[in-house]
Design a protein around this motif. Sequence first.
Motif, PDB file in Angstrom:
ATOM      1  N   ILE A 145      -2.136   5.145  13.183  1.00 38.09           N
ATOM      2  CA  ILE A 145      -2.313   4.135  12.126  1.00 38.09           C
ATOM      3  C   ILE A 145      -1.027   3.341  11.940  1.00 38.09           C
ATOM      4  N   ILE A 146       0.106   4.032  11.888  1.00 36.48           N
ATOM      5  CA  ILE A 146       1.396   3.354  11.717  1.00 36.48           C
ATOM      6  C   ILE A 146       1.651   2.403  12.878  1.00 36.48           C
ATOM      7  N   MET A 147       1.310   2.816  14.098  1.00 38.32           N
ATOM      8  CA  MET A 147       1.519   1.955  15.265  1.00 38.32           C
ATOM      9  C   MET A 147       0.709   0.667  15.145  1.00 38.32           C
ATOM     10  N   LEU A 148      -0.510   0.772  14.646  1.00 33.56           N
ATOM     11  CA  LEU A 148      -1.319  -0.438  14.450  1.00 33.56           C
ATOM     12  C   LEU A 148      -0.716  -1.329  13.360  1.00 33.56           C
ATOM     13  N   LEU A 149      -0.240  -0.702  12.284  1.00 33.20           N
ATOM     14  CA  LEU A 149       0.319  -1.485  11.178  1.00 33.20           C
ATOM     15  C   LEU A 149       1.653  -2.126  11.530  1.00 33.20           C
ATOM     16  N   LEU A 150       2.303  -1.649  12.584  1.00 35.21           N
ATOM     17  CA  LEU A 150       3.522  -2.317  13.059  1.00 35.21           C
ATOM     18  C   LEU A 150       3.201  -3.711  13.578  1.00 35.21           C
ATOM     19  N   GLU A 151       2.000  -3.877  14.121  1.00 32.92           N
ATOM     20  CA  GLU A 151       1.586  -5.156  14.700  1.00 32.92           C
ATOM     21  C   GLU A 151       1.123  -6.149  13.641  1.00 32.92           C
ATOM     22  N   ARG A 152       0.283  -5.661  12.706  1.00 35.75           N
ATOM     23  CA  ARG A 152      -0.256  -6.540  11.667  1.00 35.75           C
ATOM     24  C   ARG A 152      -0.903  -5.689  10.579  1.00 35.75           C
ATOM     25  N   SER A 153      -1.347  -6.321   9.516  1.00 32.49           N
ATOM     26  CA  SER A 153      -2.011  -5.597   8.431  1.00 32.49           C
ATOM     27  C   SER A 153      -3.491  -5.391   8.760  1.00 32.49           C
ATOM     28  N   TYR A 154      -4.055  -4.333   8.206  1.00 34.11           N
ATOM     29  CA  TYR A 154      -5.463  -3.991   8.411  1.00 34.11           C
ATOM     30  C   TYR A 154      -6.043  -3.461   7.111  1.00 34.11           C
ATOM     31  N   ASN A 155      -7.365  -3.571   6.972  1.00 36.21           N
ATOM     32  CA  ASN A 155      -8.032  -2.839   5.905  1.00 36.21           C
ATOM     33  C   ASN A 155      -8.593  -1.545   6.516  1.00 36.21           C
ATOM     34  N   THR A 156      -9.139  -0.693   5.691  1.00 37.18           N
ATOM     35  CA  THR A 156      -9.591   0.619   6.162  1.00 37.18           C
ATOM     36  C   THR A 156     -10.691   0.484   7.207  1.00 37.18           C
ATOM     37  N   HIS A 157     -11.618  -0.417   7.002  1.00 36.48           N
ATOM     38  CA  HIS A 157     -12.714  -0.617   7.953  1.00 36.48           C
ATOM     39  C   HIS A 157     -12.180  -1.057   9.324  1.00 36.48           C
ATOM     40  N   GLN A 158     -11.258  -1.988   9.325  1.00 37.00           N
ATOM     41  CA  GLN A 158     -10.680  -2.454  10.589  1.00 37.00           C
ATOM     42  C   GLN A 158      -9.942  -1.333  11.310  1.00 37.00           C
ATOM     43  N   HIS A 199      -6.516   9.451   5.427  1.00 39.74           N
ATOM     44  CA  HIS A 199      -5.173   9.285   5.976  1.00 39.74           C
ATOM     45  C   HIS A 199      -4.407   8.182   5.258  1.00 39.74           C
ATOM     46  N   MET A 200      -5.097   7.120   4.879  1.00 39.82           N
ATOM     47  CA  MET A 200      -4.429   6.031   4.159  1.00 39.82           C
ATOM     48  C   MET A 200      -3.967   6.500   2.782  1.00 39.82           C
ATOM     49  N   LYS A 201      -4.746   7.343   2.130  1.00 38.63           N
ATOM     50  CA  LYS A 201      -4.335   7.882   0.835  1.00 38.63           C
ATOM     51  C   LYS A 201      -3.086   8.740   0.994  1.00 38.63           C
ATOM     52  N   VAL A 202      -3.047   9.555   2.047  1.00 35.63           N
ATOM     53  CA  VAL A 202      -1.872  10.397   2.302  1.00 35.63           C
ATOM     54  C   VAL A 202      -0.651   9.525   2.564  1.00 35.63           C
ATOM     55  N   LEU A 203      -0.810   8.505   3.407  1.00 37.36           N
ATOM     56  CA  LEU A 203       0.314   7.622   3.737  1.00 37.36           C
ATOM     57  C   LEU A 203       0.779   6.827   2.516  1.00 37.36           C
ATOM     58  N   GLU A 204      -0.156   6.370   1.716  1.00 34.65           N
ATOM     59  CA  GLU A 204       0.207   5.604   0.511  1.00 34.65           C
ATOM     60  C   GLU A 204       0.915   6.509  -0.507  1.00 34.65           C
ATOM     61  N   LYS A 205       0.409   7.702  -0.694  1.00 28.79           N
ATOM     62  CA  LYS A 205       1.011   8.646  -1.638  1.00 28.79           C
ATOM     63  C   LYS A 205       2.454   8.974  -1.250  1.00 28.79           C
ATOM     64  N   ASN A 206       2.738   8.988   0.046  1.00 26.34           N
ATOM     65  CA  ASN A 206       4.073   9.329   0.532  1.00 26.34           C
ATOM     66  C   ASN A 206       4.927   8.112   0.849  1.00 26.34           C
ATOM     67  N   ASN A 207       4.526   6.942   0.340  1.00 28.18           N
ATOM     68  CA  ASN A 207       5.304   5.704   0.433  1.00 28.18           C
ATOM     69  C   ASN A 207       5.525   5.237   1.873  1.00 28.18           C
ATOM     70  N   MET A 208       4.549   5.464   2.737  1.00 27.13           N
ATOM     71  CA  MET A 208       4.646   4.981   4.109  1.00 27.13           C
ATOM     72  C   MET A 208       3.974   3.610   4.253  1.00 27.13           C
ATOM     73  N   VAL A 209       2.971   3.363   3.413  1.00 25.73           N
ATOM     74  CA  VAL A 209       2.251   2.088   3.457  1.00 25.73           C
ATOM     75  C   VAL A 209       2.097   1.550   2.043  1.00 25.73           C
ATOM     76  N   LEU A 210       1.870   0.250   1.970  1.00 26.90           N
ATOM     77  CA  LEU A 210       1.573  -0.427   0.706  1.00 26.90           C
ATOM     78  C   LEU A 210       0.158  -0.962   0.781  1.00 26.90           C
ATOM     79  N   LYS A 211      -0.548  -0.873  -0.329  1.00 29.17           N
ATOM     80  CA  LYS A 211      -1.916  -1.393  -0.396  1.00 29.17           C
ATOM     81  C   LYS A 211      -1.926  -2.599  -1.306  1.00 29.17           C
ATOM     82  N   ILE A 212      -2.490  -3.680  -0.797  1.00 28.26           N
ATOM     83  CA  ILE A 212      -2.629  -4.891  -1.599  1.00 28.26           C
ATOM     84  C   ILE A 212      -4.121  -5.187  -1.701  1.00 28.26           C
ATOM     85  N   GLY A 213      -4.592  -5.261  -2.918  1.00 31.94           N
ATOM     86  CA  GLY A 213      -6.007  -5.478  -3.156  1.00 31.94           C
ATOM     87  C   GLY A 213      -6.669  -4.207  -3.645  1.00 31.94           C
ATOM     88  N   GLU A 214      -7.943  -4.307  -3.860  1.00 27.62           N
ATOM     89  CA  GLU A 214      -8.708  -3.185  -4.400  1.00 27.62           C
ATOM     90  C   GLU A 214      -9.919  -2.891  -3.527  1.00 27.62           C
TER      91      GLU A 214
END
Length: 120
Positions: free
Chosen positions: A40-53, A68-83
């Motif tokens: 997931i981190i490798m993909l996010l290095l290229e560009r932003s994605y939503n969970t479905h993508q 996995h996104m909840k785990v990464l967000e909780k540990n400050n690895m990713v930022l979520k914009i939107g709801e």
Amino acid sequence: MAFKEIIRSRAEQRKPDKQTSKLLFYLFTSTRGGFTRLRIIMLLLERSYNTHQLAQELELDYKAVQHHMKVLEKNNMVLKIGERYGAVFYLSTFLEVNIGALDMAIDKLDRKMNQKKVYL
């Protein structure tokens, strides 16, 4: 492993602090989902994605990626914009600054995945 070249190209020559290294080792090598989170981190290095993508790119179940996104967000690895469904994920500044520590975690994960288990 192609992950290592990508990380090394973005890493600064700065030694991460011990706590950051521990966190990255835990998230990416000490838990069952570490390899998926690394993908997931490798993909996010290229560009932003939503969970479905992300689920489509990784060919994984939506709920698994959501976990996995909840785990990464909780540990400050990713930022979520939107709801909700339309939320888009980006790498956090914390992870971008400490991306070099991820290189060491990848090495450990690589060794772990290539070890042969011997049962006596």
